[in-house]
Design an enzyme around this catalytic site. Structure first.
Site, PDB file in Angstrom:
ATOM      1  N   ASP A  67       0.806  -1.051  -0.197  1.00  0.00           N
ATOM      2  CA  ASP A  67      -0.268  -0.023  -0.645  1.00  0.00           C
ATOM      3  C   ASP A  67       1.194   1.102  -0.131  1.00  0.00           C
ATOM      4  O   ASP A  67       1.829   1.043   0.599  1.00  0.00           O
ATOM      5  CB  ASP A  67      -1.252  -0.618   1.140  1.00  0.00           C
ATOM      6  CG  ASP A  67      -1.999   1.279   1.407  1.00  0.00           C
ATOM      7  OD1 ASP A  67      -2.909   1.211   0.290  1.00  0.00           O
ATOM      8  OD2 ASP A  67      -1.991   2.371   2.243  1.00  0.00           O
ATOM      9  N   ILE A  68       0.722   2.114  -0.510  1.00  0.00           N
ATOM     10  CA  ILE A  68       1.644   3.901  -1.166  1.00  0.00           C
ATOM     11  C   ILE A  68       1.072   4.303   0.162  1.00  0.00           C
ATOM     12  O   ILE A  68       0.196   4.615   0.721  1.00  0.00           O
ATOM     13  CB  ILE A  68       1.050   4.230  -1.947  1.00  0.00           C
ATOM     14  CG1 ILE A  68       1.070   3.828  -3.723  1.00  0.00           C
ATOM     15  CG2 ILE A  68       1.727   5.792  -2.261  1.00  0.00           C
ATOM     16  CD1 ILE A  68       1.235   3.960  -4.895  1.00  0.00           C
ATOM     17  N   GLU A 110      -4.423   2.630  -4.342  1.00  0.00           N
ATOM     18  CA  GLU A 110      -2.987   2.293  -4.464  1.00  0.00           C
ATOM     19  C   GLU A 110      -2.537   1.112  -3.166  1.00  0.00           C
ATOM     20  O   GLU A 110      -1.456   1.761  -3.636  1.00  0.00           O
ATOM     21  CB  GLU A 110      -2.816   3.358  -3.365  1.00  0.00           C
ATOM     22  CG  GLU A 110      -3.027   3.868  -2.013  1.00  0.00           C
ATOM     23  CD  GLU A 110      -4.330   3.972  -1.577  1.00  0.00           C
ATOM     24  OE1 GLU A 110      -4.862   4.484  -0.801  1.00  0.00           O
ATOM     25  OE2 GLU A 110      -5.296   4.084  -2.386  1.00  0.00           O
TER      26      GLU A 110
END
Length: 193
Positions: A67-68, A110
């Site tokens: 995950d960003i 994301e």
């Protein structure tokens, strides 16, 4: 005779067009257009295949959930086009690191997911570290704006070590959630929980 030949040529052209359209639709169904990574629709089949092989051969399968970190802030500060650019850059880094050792997917928004056949927890953590460091080394820009460095959080889970075949993704997601709870920009293996 000429009309028959024209008819055959037209028919052949029709078959070729239909084949190209089928291939284009298949690609759209299996690949994310922004990142060119496999999409979530392709994941179910790939996961079922890899876990079936793992059960048959006794080899492990690992999953990385990525995950960003603070992605909403990127979109808020620089706009959604800049956010898309960040997603594309990180997807390219993931694909470069994973290369032939696994399958990379855009899981949604994301989030990314990597499936690693014949890969145990230790090897999966090495790949996760390579992805984490590769993303951290990016210095991102969009137009004239300096986005700077971006971090990711990664959860790692391995079958059969941490999870049964039906909950491997869930175990990786739990590890990712723990990485975020601990402050983000880190890798957490389900085996550490």
């Amino acid at each position: 005779v000429y009309l028959a030949m024209v008819g055959e040529g037209t028919e052949q052209a029709g078959f070729q067009l239909a084949e190209r359209l089928r291939d284009a639709l298949l690609e759209k169904a299996l690949f994310d257009p922004l990142t060119n990574l496999r999409n979530r629709h392709h994941l179910d089949d790939a996961l079922r295949t890899q876990l079936g092989q793992a059960q048959h051969t006794g080899q492990p399968v690992s999953c990385l959930m990525i995950d960003i970190d603070h992605f909403k802030n990127i979109n808020d500060r620089f706009g959604h086009e800049a956010g898309d650019s960040v997603i594309k850059s990180i997807a390219a880094t993931i694909q470069r690191v994973v290369h032939d050792s696994g399958m990379a997917f855009r899981y949604g928004g994301e989030e990314f997911l990597v499936l690693l056949a014949n890969t145990d927890e230790q090897a999966a953590n090495r790949l996760a570290t390579d992805i984490h460091n590769g993303v951290r080394e990016l210095s991102l820009r969009f137009g004239l704006s300096e986005i700077g460095h971006v971090d990711v959080s990664i959860g790692v889970a391995s079958y059969p070590q941490h999870a049964q075949s039906d909950n491997l993704l869930r175990a990786a997601d739990v590890a990712l959630y723990r990485a975020k709870e601990l402050g983000r920009s880190r890798i957490v293996s389900f085996g550490m929980l």
